[in-house]
Scaffold this active site. Structure first.
Site, PDB file in Angstrom:
ATOM      1  N   GLU A 290      -5.420  -5.001  -8.861  1.00  0.00           N
ATOM      2  CA  GLU A 290      -5.258  -5.222  -7.412  1.00  0.00           C
ATOM      3  C   GLU A 290      -6.608  -5.200  -6.701  1.00  0.00           C
ATOM      4  OE1 GLU A 290      -0.774  -3.391  -6.744  1.00  0.00           O
ATOM      5  OE2 GLU A 290      -2.482  -2.072  -6.514  1.00  0.00           O
TER       6      GLU A 290
ATOM      7  N   LYS B  95      -3.738   2.947  -2.791  1.00  0.00           N
ATOM      8  CA  LYS B  95      -2.891   2.036  -3.557  1.00  0.00           C
ATOM      9  C   LYS B  95      -2.806   2.526  -5.002  1.00  0.00           C
ATOM     10  CE  LYS B  95      -3.178  -2.363  -3.358  1.00  0.00           C
ATOM     11  NZ  LYS B  95      -1.727  -2.349  -3.548  1.00  0.00           N
TER      12      LYS B  95
ATOM     13  N   GLY C   6       0.378   3.257  -6.546  1.00  0.00           N
ATOM     14  CA  GLY C   6       1.627   3.935  -6.884  1.00  0.00           C
ATOM     15  C   GLY C   6       2.347   3.245  -8.032  1.00  0.00           C
TER      16      GLY C   6
ATOM     17  N   ALA D 197       0.861  -1.194   0.000  1.00  0.00           N
ATOM     18  CA  ALA D 197       0.000   0.000   0.000  1.00  0.00           C
ATOM     19  C   ALA D 197       0.887   1.230   0.000  1.00  0.00           C
ATOM     20  CB  ALA D 197      -0.903   0.004   1.225  1.00  0.00           C
TER      21      ALA D 197
HETATM   22  C1  5RP Z   1       1.038  -0.885  -6.874  1.00  0.00           C
HETATM   23  C2  5RP Z   1       0.678  -0.668  -5.463  1.00  0.00           C
HETATM   24  C3  5RP Z   1       1.714  -0.983  -4.445  1.00  0.00           C
HETATM   25  O1  5RP Z   1       1.197  -1.933  -3.586  1.00  0.00           O
HETATM   26  C4  5RP Z   1       2.052   0.263  -3.684  1.00  0.00           C
HETATM   27  O2  5RP Z   1       2.468   1.239  -4.603  1.00  0.00           O
HETATM   28  C5  5RP Z   1       3.154   0.009  -2.661  1.00  0.00           C
HETATM   29  O3  5RP Z   1       4.331  -0.312  -3.329  1.00  0.00           O
HETATM   30  P1  5RP Z   1       5.680  -0.633  -2.567  1.00  0.00           P
HETATM   31  O4  5RP Z   1       5.469  -1.901  -1.817  1.00  0.00           O
HETATM   32  O5  5RP Z   1       6.684  -0.750  -3.695  1.00  0.00           O
HETATM   33  O6  5RP Z   1       5.999   0.526  -1.663  1.00  0.00           O
HETATM   34  O7  5RP Z   1      -0.407  -0.269  -5.103  1.00  0.00           O
HETATM   35  O8  5RP Z   1       0.019  -0.467  -7.735  1.00  0.00           O
END
Ligand code: 5RP
Length: 225
Positions: free
Chosen positions: A102, A93, A95, A82
């Site tokens: 997801e 979520k 990123g 997340a």
């Molecule tokens: C991808 C997501 C990821 O779960 C979120 O960005 C967290 O990424 P990370 O574990 O690399 O910090 O939602 O779409």
């Protein structure tokens, strides 16, 4: 980052032999998937349902057999990272751009486990720009409609061209001031024509695995809030 490795690896304790497991996307759940691959070499038998092409490749490299989401009735447990987690375990979520798959997979799961390093734990969602997946047609118009809800927005670019999700869509990153009512915002965004899905995952997480200030593992359980 060692914190991501600790929380990512802890999540395998929620996986039991014979389960169908939703495999999230990102640098934290990466460690979960690697660990699951190791456990499979020691005899664990599971099937994975990947949330992105990137995760599908990783699962293949780790020897995790994949199930087709259209050929299963449900997912036993989904594990994912997340970008932000609030005290009610609502999430931002997306990123990594994989929010639509997801969310489909988290919704299909009997149990949704989130792995989050301590930097992701916040009092209010919104410091992290909210990813919103939109169809390419009319993107500037859709962008204007999102701005009318009070956000500053940017269309996500990658290598000088608009970023495309695994579904061929664009992503708009929307910076709202503190998101005080994430449930209402999630609905309002999804009512805008052109929006496919947004990265608010409200009341979906059953468990969040993180670390406290002393770097000990903390398991937050939605049903004990
Ligand atoms: C991808 C997501 C990821 O779960 C979120 O960005 C967290 O990424 P990370 O574990 O690399 O910090 O939602 O779409």
């Amino acid at each position: 980052m060692i914190e991501k490795k600790i929380v990512g690896e802890k999540a395998v304790e929620f996986v039991k032999d014979g389960m169908t497991v939703g495999l999230g996307t990102g640098s934290t759940v990466y460690y979960t998937i690697i660990k699951l691959g190791q456990l499979m070499k020691e005899g664990l038998s599971i099937k994975g349902v990947p949330t992105s092409i990137q995760t599908e490749k990783l699962a293949n490299e780790c020897g995790i057999p994949l199930a087709n989401i259209n050929e299963i009735d449900y997912i036993d447990v989904a594990i994912d990272g997340a970008d932000e987690v609030d005290p009610q375990l609502n999430l931002i979520k997306g990123g990594g751009g994989a929010l639509l798959r997801e969310k489909i997979i988290a919704r299909a799961a009997k149990e949704f486990i989130v792995v989050a390093d301590p930097a992701k734990i916040v009092n209010h969602l919104g410091a992290f720009p909210l990813p919103i997946e939109v169809v390419p047609f009319g993107v500037e118009m859709t962008n204007k409609q999102i701005r009318l809800l009070g956000a500053e927005t940017t269309i996500r670019y990658s290598d000088g061209i608009p970023y495309r999700s695994d579904n061929g869509n664009y992503v708009i990153d929307a910076k709202f001031p503190n998101i005080l009512d994430p449930i209402s915002l999630e609905h309002k965004l999804n009512l805008i024509p052109g929006v496919v899905e947004n990265g608010l995952f409200n009341q979906m997480a059953d468990v969040v695995i993180t670390l406290n200030a002393e770097k000990s593992i903390v398991i937050k359980n939605a049903h004990e809030k």
